[in-house]
Design an enzyme around this catalytic site. Structure first.
Site, PDB file in Angstrom:
ATOM      1  N   SER A  84       0.861  -1.178   0.000  1.00  0.00           N
ATOM      2  CA  SER A  84       0.000   0.000   0.000  1.00  0.00           C
ATOM      3  C   SER A  84       0.894   1.224   0.000  1.00  0.00           C
ATOM      4  O   SER A  84       2.083   1.149   0.326  1.00  0.00           O
ATOM      5  CB  SER A  84      -0.880  -0.018   1.262  1.00  0.00           C
ATOM      6  N   TYR A 126      -3.093  -0.461  10.146  1.00  0.00           N
ATOM      7  CA  TYR A 126      -2.966  -0.797   8.730  1.00  0.00           C
ATOM      8  C   TYR A 126      -1.603  -0.371   8.192  1.00  0.00           C
ATOM      9  O   TYR A 126      -0.924  -1.149   7.513  1.00  0.00           O
ATOM     10  CB  TYR A 126      -4.086  -0.105   7.954  1.00  0.00           C
TER      11      TYR A 126
END
Length: 260
Positions: free
Chosen positions: A144, A157
């Site tokens: 990501s 996250y």
């Protein structure tokens, strides 16, 4: 174009039932790969398999939790027996919990780490054992932009995806001698069903993404397929431990001036 041909290859895509996972799986299948799709939700898996089969792709589904190493080991053994081999592993399954760090329960933090980081380790280890024996394999971890950047309310996250970036580099370092390439894809902001409510003109986050992305748009799921095919194919046989960010240029810039 033979460099990109995946005919005769078997690709496992965790969480390949919707969104970006489905887009990448479809890309691999379009290049000739046979799909093994994992999910924790039977209804979603059934719907996804119907979609793949309607497209004419060969796809099989497996229900299990990638964080459960015992169950995962059983299902990987079944995949090996069913398909004869696993050539490509895409560690796509993941979750996010948007909670301010000061308010986040430790249990929630651990859950995100477990799914987004421990799960890819479990799957890579289980599949990697077979790849090492065959001296061939491709592992693609879905990282990501949060592997590089922080953001409000996603401490767990970002921690998991930063860890996944380093897991990618570490596995590449250990397994390169076995002719296994371990790389990652870092998607930017994409137009999916999850982002649909905020992808409207005038929504603050939509306006922020449009202004922050040099291309001036959200990514389309199919924008990921070429990178997935590339990293799964012989075209990337001397590329190892790299994260390719498919973000429309976000990480290349500090952004446009406010008055531009």
């Amino acid at each position: 174009m033979n460099l990109f041909d995946l005919s005769g290859k078997v690709a496992v895509v965790t969480g390949g039932t919707h969104g970006l996972g489905m887009a990448m799986a479809e890309g691999l299948a379009s290049a000739g790969a046979e799909l093994a799709i994992t999910s924790t939700t039977p209804s979603k898996l059934e719907e996804a398999l119907h979609y793949y089969h309607e497209k004419g792709y060969k796809a099989t589904g497996y229900i299990f939790d990638v964080t459960d190493e015992r169950e995962a080991a059983q299902k990987v053994a079944l995949m090996e027996a069913t398909h004869g081999k696993i050539d490509i592993l895409v560690n796509n399954a993941g979750i996010i919990k948007r909670i301010p760090a000061i308010e986040m329960e430790v249990e929630d933090f651990r859950k995100v780490i477990d799914v987004d980081l421990t799960g890819p380790f479990v799957m890579s280890q289980l599949v990697g054992k077979h790849m090492i024996k065959r001296r061939s394999g491709k592992i693609i971890n879905i990282c990501s932009m949060m592997s590089e950047l922080g953001r409000d309310n996603v401490a767990a996250y970002a921690s998991a995806k930063g860890g996944l970036k380093m897991l990618t580099k570490s596995l590449a370092t250990e397994w390169a001698k076995h002719n296994i390439q371990v790389n990652g894809i870092g998607p930017g902001y994409f137009a999916t069903s999850q982002t649909e409510p905020i992808r409207v003109d005038g929504h603050p986050f939509n306006d922020f993404i449009i202004s922050r992305t040099p291309e001036g748009r959200w990514g389309n799921p199919e924008d990921l397929t070429g990178t997935a095919i590339f990293l799964a194919s012989d075209a990337s046989r001397f590329i190892n431990g790299q994260i390719i960010y498919v973000d429309g240029g976000i990480l290349a810039t500090i952004g446009k001036p406010a008055n531009e």
